[in-house]
Design an enzyme around this catalytic site. Structure first.
Site, PDB file in Angstrom:
ATOM      1  N   ASP A 167       0.860  -1.188   0.000  1.00  9.50           N
ATOM      2  CA  ASP A 167       0.000   0.000   0.000  1.00  9.50           C
ATOM      3  C   ASP A 167       0.897   1.238   0.000  1.00  9.50           C
ATOM      4  OD1 ASP A 167      -2.006   1.832   0.311  1.00  9.50           O
ATOM      5  OD2 ASP A 167      -2.584   1.206   2.327  1.00  9.50           O
TER       6      ASP A 167
ATOM      7  N   ASP B  12      -3.493   2.400  -5.468  1.00  9.64           N
ATOM      8  CA  ASP B  12      -2.225   2.369  -4.731  1.00  9.64           C
ATOM      9  C   ASP B  12      -2.079   1.133  -3.841  1.00  9.64           C
ATOM     10  OD1 ASP B  12      -4.019   2.987  -2.609  1.00  9.64           O
ATOM     11  OD2 ASP B  12      -2.386   3.952  -1.534  1.00  9.64           O
ATOM     12  N   GLU B  13      -2.865   0.122  -4.085  1.00 11.11           N
ATOM     13  CA  GLU B  13      -2.891  -0.980  -3.123  1.00 11.11           C
ATOM     14  C   GLU B  13      -3.193  -2.313  -3.807  1.00 11.11           C
ATOM     15  OE1 GLU B  13      -5.915  -0.245  -0.203  1.00 11.11           O
ATOM     16  OE2 GLU B  13      -5.778  -2.264   0.624  1.00 11.11           O
TER      17      GLU B  13
END
Ligand code: DCP
Ligand code: MG
Length: 407
Positions: A11, A106-107
């Site tokens: 993350d 983003d993860e």
């Protein structure tokens, strides 16, 4: 049972804010808040760790954020940029994962089980991913290495930002979380927490000791909650697949509440223009259109309908308008539209009537709409279409339209 899984959860740290700090050294030491600007209405999308010291957080009202942190640097999000950075990051992840489940820009979860012979090799991969993202993209991330999804996610949060943490066994997971509050388990959200607390279940230990109650409260899901309180989580990763209900959406919060439903027609077209651009770039069709409305009293509703394969702004607008017809007509602060069931091929499951209705003069209808807007606002949207793709310009244009409409 096969060999134990090895899963990484990764993350990015304060993602949007970190991208802005990377690109503008002068703000690196300051609190940075991405979202609306203080004089506008809206919320915080995210903020950097400096701003978090003041109590600012995602989804907070922007006015409140400003009160807590008046010296903060407030910046509008630049989604096009974050999407590009995200693509670069995901490309690196793809090199190491046998399977990847993308959770957000983003993860992601990365399953590296079959890529390594030992935990030591897995550690090296985690370390390499962190180093490469920093070196090649200029951003930091946090990584959790574990035997399951739930524990990997817990691990990645443990040492945020720029963290690395391992939880290699169920026992380690349980030892770490047992006395934490129930929402330390990632599937337990705010509502479930309230429900558990009302039943005197406060910690993860309490979940372990109250199996019957948890099952009674949550049914099937209760079994999962009970299992993960012991660190048991056999869920596989769900790799991206266009048939999985993926979606795209655009929305705008007006600077003043709006009650002009003719005006919403115009706004829906502009939002749809942005969606069309996204779709075309990714060669996708949507097979359903959604409408989101937040009324002045903050009540939010969403409506959706399946439609014949849809990839143009005019079709999106028309479908969204049908949804708009059926809602309660009162003053609103936010309107949005989206597409779901995105796929690369048309899913031909609609009736013949739907297809007949979907005539082919899309271009003509689009041009008529552009002409109508040009007449109404004295703005040439069609020649400036590229500018509308930029969220900032789009929002400014919408505010301009609000002030200069003629009927
Ligand atoms: N985001 C958003 N609105 C929210 C939450 C998140 O727009 N309510 C956006 C902004 C974030 C990005 O999604 O930068 C990723 O969300 P995360 O929850 O991972 O938050 P961050 O990456 O910003 O911070 P963290 O370091 O806690 O992961
Ligand atoms: Mg993040």
């Amino acid at each position: 049972m096969g060999k134990n899984k090895i899963i990484i959860h990764v993350d990015m740290d304060a993602f949007y804010a970190s991208v802005e700090m990377r690109d503008n050294p002068s703000i690196r030491k300051k609190p940075v808040i991405i979202g609306s600007l203080p004089h506008e209405r809206g919320v915080v999308a995210t903020c950097n760790y400096e701003a978090r010291k003041y109590g600012v957080h995602s989804a907070m009202n922007i006015k409140e954020a400003y009160k807590l942190c008046p010296k903060g640097v407030f910046i509008h999000p630049n989604y096009e940029k974050y999407k590009k950075v995200s693509n670069q990051i995901h490309k690196i992840w793809d090199e190491y994962a046998i399977e990847k489940e993308a959770i957000a820009l983003d993860e992601a979860y990365l399953d590296i089980t079959d890529n390594v012979e030992s935990i030591d090799e897995a550690r090296k991969i985690a370390k390499t991913i962190k180093e490469r993202i920093l070196k090649e993209i200029g951003l930091t991330c946090s990584i959790g290495l574990s035997y399951s999804k739930i524990a990997a996610k817990t691990a990645s949060e443990e040492k945020k930002p720029n963290g690395y943490f391992e939880i290699l066994t169920k026992e380690d997971f349980v030892n770490l979380v047992i006395d934490r509050e129930v929402d330390a388990l990632h599937t337990v959200g705010k509502k479930s927490k309230e429900k558990l607390n009302e039943n005197k279940i406060f910690t993860i230990r309490d979940i372990q000791n109250n199996k019957e109650k948890v099952l009674k409260l949550f049914g099937k899901r209760g079994e999962f909650i009970y299992d993960i309180s012991y660190g048991i989580d056999d869920r596989e990763l769900k790799p991206y697949n266009p048939e999985n209900a993926q979606s795209l959406s655009r929305e705008v919060t007006f600077q003043k509440d709006e009650n002009d439903y003719e005006f919403f027609k115009d706004i829906l077209f502009l939002l749809a223009i942005c969606l069309e651009n996204q779709l075309k770039k990714r060669k996708l069709h949507g097979n359903g259109v959604s409408l989101k409305i937040t009324y002045s009293d903050m009540k939010t509703i969403t409506r959706q309908k399946l439609s014949a394969s849809c990839d143009s702004a005019i079709e999106i607008q028309e479908e969204a308008l049908k949804l708009l017809e059926d809602i309660e007509k009162r003053s609103i602060r936010l309107i949005g539209t989206g597409l779901y069931q995105l796929s690369t091929q048309e899913i031909k499951q609609l009736s013949i009537d739907d297809y007949l209705e979907k005539d082919n003069n899309i271009e003509e209808r689009t041009n008529r709409e552009f002409e109508r807007l040009k007449e109404k606002y004295k703005l040439d949207f069609k020649s400036n279409i590229e500018k509308l793709y930029q969220t900032d310009t789009l929002f400014k244009t919408i505010e301009y339209m609000r002030k200069h409409r003629s009927n």
